[in-house]
Design a protein around this motif. Structure first.
Motif: not given
Length: 215
Positions: A188-207
């Motif tokens: 599972h992969f949950l976040s506080w602020n939504p991430i808008k990518t096609d596949s799991p990736n937490f390394h998204c500082p733009e989100f």
């Protein structure tokens, strides 16, 4: 989100839950399932955060249908265990830190401008992060069945080793909070602020979301 300041020095992570209780700091859910089609499972996860003159305090609370703590030494693949994470860019530049912590308080700390080529913190730096876990600190294989656990962290400003941070008073930083378990029976992969990518990736500082540290 506003981050309240606590007017005392914290030298033991065990004290964080009671200190945050006394300060009236409430839990915030980590409940965005960003890749619901492939990973629909949503354990109950929440965090609360505060800061002091020299550290960030974070308290996580988790309920999930299984838990695992394979990694007992820092710098391992803790994201494959039952894991909570804090990604932040405290320097106002393109460098962000990933602080990942499994359910027994084992951590991984790295920094860099992107997912590739990240620089791992030294063992000495990682040891400066004080931890408390309700499950203790002994490793265990995956336990199937409802699991409740908590982790609290004291993150000194000196842990942000690519920056010279002496205070976060009246500072706005970008950050995100996550819950994962890449190798659990139900990944599972949950976040506080939504991430808008096609596949799991937490390394998204733009989100990343925004945290305002009060004085």
């Amino acid at each position: 989100m506003n981050v309240k300041k606590i007017s005392k020095k914290i030298s033991n992570a065990t004290a964080i839950p009671s200190i945050l209780d006394s300060a009236g700091i409430e839990f915030i859910p980590i409940n965005t399932v960003d890749w619901e089609k492939d990973y629909p499972y949503k354990p109950k996860v929440e965090f609360r955060i505060a800061h002091t003159n020299d550290a960030i305090l974070i308290h996580y609370r988790v309920e999930e249908k299984s838990s695992r703590a394979k990694y007992g030494e820092d710098a391992g693949h803790v994201w494959t265990d039952s894991c909570v994470e804090f990604f932040s860019a405290p320097g106002g530049d393109n460098i962000y830190y990933n602080l990942e912590c499994n359910c027994i308080g084992t951590i991984l700390l790295e920094c860099g401008p992107s997912r590739q080529g990240r620089e791992m913190a030294s063992p000495e730096i990682m040891k400066k992060v004080l931890r408390w876990s309700s499950l203790g600190h002994k490793t265990f294989d995956e336990k199937i069945g409802k699991s409740r656990w908590e982790v609290a962290l004291v993150i000194p400003y000196e842990v942000f080793y690519k920056h010279h941070i002496t205070s976060l008073d009246n500072t706005l930083i970008r950050a995100n909070f996550y819950k994962c378990g890449d190798e659990l029976q139900t990944p599972h992969f949950l976040s506080w602020n939504p991430i808008k990518t096609d596949s799991p990736n937490f390394h998204c500082p733009e989100f990343f979301g925004e945290l305002y540290f009060e004085s």
